[in-house]
Write a protein that holds these residues in place. Structure first.
Motif, PDB file in Angstrom:
ATOM      1  N   GLU A 183       0.804  -1.229   0.000  1.00  0.00           N
ATOM      2  CA  GLU A 183       0.000   0.000   0.000  1.00  0.00           C
ATOM      3  C   GLU A 183       0.831   1.271   0.000  1.00  0.00           C
ATOM      4  O   GLU A 183       0.303   2.350  -0.304  1.00  0.00           O
ATOM      5  N   ARG A 184       2.112   1.189   0.319  1.00  0.00           N
ATOM      6  CA  ARG A 184       2.915   2.414   0.321  1.00  0.00           C
ATOM      7  C   ARG A 184       3.308   2.859  -1.094  1.00  0.00           C
ATOM      8  O   ARG A 184       3.848   3.951  -1.272  1.00  0.00           O
TER       9      ARG A 184
ATOM     10  N   ILE B  35      12.840 -10.796  -3.782  1.00  0.00           N
ATOM     11  CA  ILE B  35      12.947 -10.149  -2.474  1.00  0.00           C
ATOM     12  C   ILE B  35      12.688 -11.179  -1.387  1.00  0.00           C
ATOM     13  O   ILE B  35      12.125 -12.250  -1.635  1.00  0.00           O
ATOM     14  N   HIS B  36      13.113 -10.838  -0.159  1.00  0.00           N
ATOM     15  CA  HIS B  36      12.954 -11.758   0.964  1.00  0.00           C
ATOM     16  C   HIS B  36      12.034 -11.211   2.049  1.00  0.00           C
ATOM     17  O   HIS B  36      11.515 -11.975   2.866  1.00  0.00           O
ATOM     18  N   THR B  37      11.837  -9.892   2.075  1.00  0.00           N
ATOM     19  CA  THR B  37      10.904  -9.278   3.020  1.00  0.00           C
ATOM     20  C   THR B  37      10.149  -8.172   2.303  1.00  0.00           C
ATOM     21  O   THR B  37      10.582  -7.666   1.255  1.00  0.00           O
ATOM     22  N   LEU B  38       9.032  -7.756   2.890  1.00  0.00           N
ATOM     23  CA  LEU B  38       8.245  -6.675   2.296  1.00  0.00           C
ATOM     24  C   LEU B  38       8.989  -5.348   2.327  1.00  0.00           C
ATOM     25  O   LEU B  38       8.680  -4.446   1.541  1.00  0.00           O
ATOM     26  N   ASP B  39       9.972  -5.227   3.191  1.00  0.00           N
ATOM     27  CA  ASP B  39      10.778  -4.005   3.216  1.00  0.00           C
ATOM     28  C   ASP B  39      11.566  -3.822   1.921  1.00  0.00           C
ATOM     29  O   ASP B  39      11.920  -2.698   1.552  1.00  0.00           O
ATOM     30  N   ASP B  40      11.826  -4.930   1.223  1.00  0.00           N
ATOM     31  CA  ASP B  40      12.593  -4.880  -0.029  1.00  0.00           C
ATOM     32  C   ASP B  40      11.707  -4.705  -1.254  1.00  0.00           C
ATOM     33  O   ASP B  40      12.205  -4.607  -2.380  1.00  0.00           O
TER      34      ASP B  40
ATOM     35  N   VAL C 267       9.117 -10.491  -6.684  1.00  0.00           N
ATOM     36  CA  VAL C 267       8.615 -11.818  -6.326  1.00  0.00           C
ATOM     37  C   VAL C 267       9.190 -12.210  -4.978  1.00  0.00           C
ATOM     38  O   VAL C 267      10.338 -11.931  -4.669  1.00  0.00           O
ATOM     39  N   MET C 268       8.355 -12.867  -4.178  1.00  0.00           N
ATOM     40  CA  MET C 268       8.751 -13.270  -2.830  1.00  0.00           C
ATOM     41  C   MET C 268       8.117 -14.618  -2.497  1.00  0.00           C
ATOM     42  O   MET C 268       6.956 -14.876  -2.839  1.00  0.00           O
TER      43      MET C 268
ATOM     44  N   ASP D 120       1.772 -19.743  -1.752  1.00  0.00           N
ATOM     45  CA  ASP D 120       3.173 -20.132  -1.645  1.00  0.00           C
ATOM     46  C   ASP D 120       4.113 -19.020  -2.103  1.00  0.00           C
ATOM     47  O   ASP D 120       5.167 -18.799  -1.499  1.00  0.00           O
ATOM     48  N   THR D 121       3.747 -18.342  -3.188  1.00  0.00           N
ATOM     49  CA  THR D 121       4.599 -17.317  -3.791  1.00  0.00           C
ATOM     50  C   THR D 121       3.742 -16.122  -4.164  1.00  0.00           C
ATOM     51  O   THR D 121       2.596 -16.291  -4.573  1.00  0.00           O
ATOM     52  N   LEU D 122       4.290 -14.904  -4.006  1.00  0.00           N
ATOM     53  CA  LEU D 122       3.599 -13.678  -4.393  1.00  0.00           C
ATOM     54  C   LEU D 122       4.426 -12.906  -5.408  1.00  0.00           C
ATOM     55  O   LEU D 122       5.637 -12.773  -5.254  1.00  0.00           O
TER      56      LEU D 122
END
Length: 354
Positions: free
Chosen positions: A215-216, A323-328, A335-336, A242-244
């Motif tokens: 949302e940011r 990416i590994h976290t939503l911060d990234d 993709v995460m 499983d994946t986003l």
């Protein structure tokens, strides 16, 4: 080169109502391990399953008015389900509903209240919910379908799961589709896993959606209807995914134009995003079958997407950022591995959960 052969002709089936003809998708093989489930209007499954279940439980009765808000394809599906079962329909329509869709709804007998133009998905959705509540205060006999929150919308996708099981037998399957309200991918995959099948679920979100924490960001080029949301949706089961993938408008456009150019399939932006993501996923896992969900046709995107086909990116040249976290998280495509975990921001506000 092998000479073309004439396919066997399956016996014609006579349907009792248009919803029976529309609900099942065409299954199209895009490559060796990618199959597209191409719908005219996928949410016919959701609307029919919900209406039939509510009628059977006595929660609604013939002649009653069903009301909900929609950005387009659910509205049409609900209007057709009401047409079939002798119910009235009232739609609080998004600003994105075009004149063609509105005309169809009105001819089917639905009454339509449409929100004024807005550049904000959040404002459009909040206006719609507020208007629904105002109508219900005046007409308590209306039944609010609550496609975003009532789990009854999962029911119809069990039939789709049966179709997938019959047409695509085997053990390992990856389903790729837009998250949206959560009911379509969630209902399909929950039914498939319930039968014991090993199924991965790959979800797709736009930037700016609260559902999986983007949302940011904002995507100024378009509102991608049917993929994300600016308000929490109770029907999204985060722990099913499983994946986003988060995809911006230009990449979804690349997928949609590429699908038409490469396979002659005319489909909407959510399908374009799913095609792009599904192709990338299939390259990484060539031994696994990938089912790409194509929720609707491309007609409502004719001007904003297909008329601009010369501007479209070549989908073969683009890749996501891992990416590994939503911060990234960052545009235009990330993709995460979500790993079926819950989301701390997925709680539905009290005013939406009643």
């Amino acid at each position: 080169m092998t000479a073309p052969t004439t396919p066997a002709v399956a016996p014609a089936r006579i349907h009792e109502h248009i919803t029976d003809a529309m609900k099942a998708p065409d299954l199209i093989r895009l490559s060796g391990n990618v199959v597209l489930a191409r719908f005219e209007t996928m949410k016919v499954y959701a609307a029919l399953g919900a209406v039939r279940t509510l009628l059977r439980r006595g929660r609604i009765v013939p002649g009653q008015t069903l009301i909900d808000s929609s950005s387009g394809i659910y509205a049409l599906a609900l209007a057709m389900a009401c047409h079939r079962y002798g119910l009235r329909c009232h739609i609080v329509a998004s600003t994105t509903v075009d004149a063609v869709m509105r005309a169809q709804l009105e001819v089917l007998g639905a009454t339509v209240d449409q929100m004024p133009p807005s550049q904000s998905l959040r404002l459009d959705q909040e206006r719609r919910v507020r208007h629904v509540r105002q109508l219900l205060a005046r007409r308590p006999d209306f039944h609010w379908m609550r496609q975003y929150h009532d789990v009854v919308h999962y029911a119809g996708y069990r039939e789709f799961a049966d179709l997938v099981t019959e047409a695509l037998p085997g053990s390992e399957l990856t389903v790729v589709g837009a998250v949206g309200t959560g009911a379509s991918t969630g209902g399909l995959v929950r039914a498939l896993r319930g039968s014991g099948r090993a199924v991965r679920l790959v979800g797709i979100q736009p930037f700016g959606s609260v559902t999986f924490g983007s949302e940011r960001f904002s995507d100024p080029e378009a509102i991608i209807a049917g993929i994300g949301s600016s308000i929490p949706f109770g029907n999204v089961r985060h722990d099913l995914y499983d994946t986003l993938h988060w995809v911006d408008f230009r990449h979804a456009m690349a997928g949609a134009v590429g699908l038409l150019r490469e396979h002659a399939v005319f489909a909407g932006l959510s399908t374009g995003a799913a095609h792009l993501v599904g192709s990338w996923e299939a390259e990484r896992d060539p031994g696994r079958l990938h089912l790409v969900i194509g929720a609707d046709t491309g007609h409502r995107y004719a001007e904003r997407v297909f008329a601009r086909h010369a501007e479209a990116l070549d989908p073969r040249t683009v890749r996501p950022d891992r990416i590994h976290t939503l911060d990234d998280l960052r545009p235009p495509w990330s993709v995460m591995e979500w790993a079926r975990r819950s989301h701390p921001q997925s709680v539905v506000p009290a005013e939406e959960s009643s």
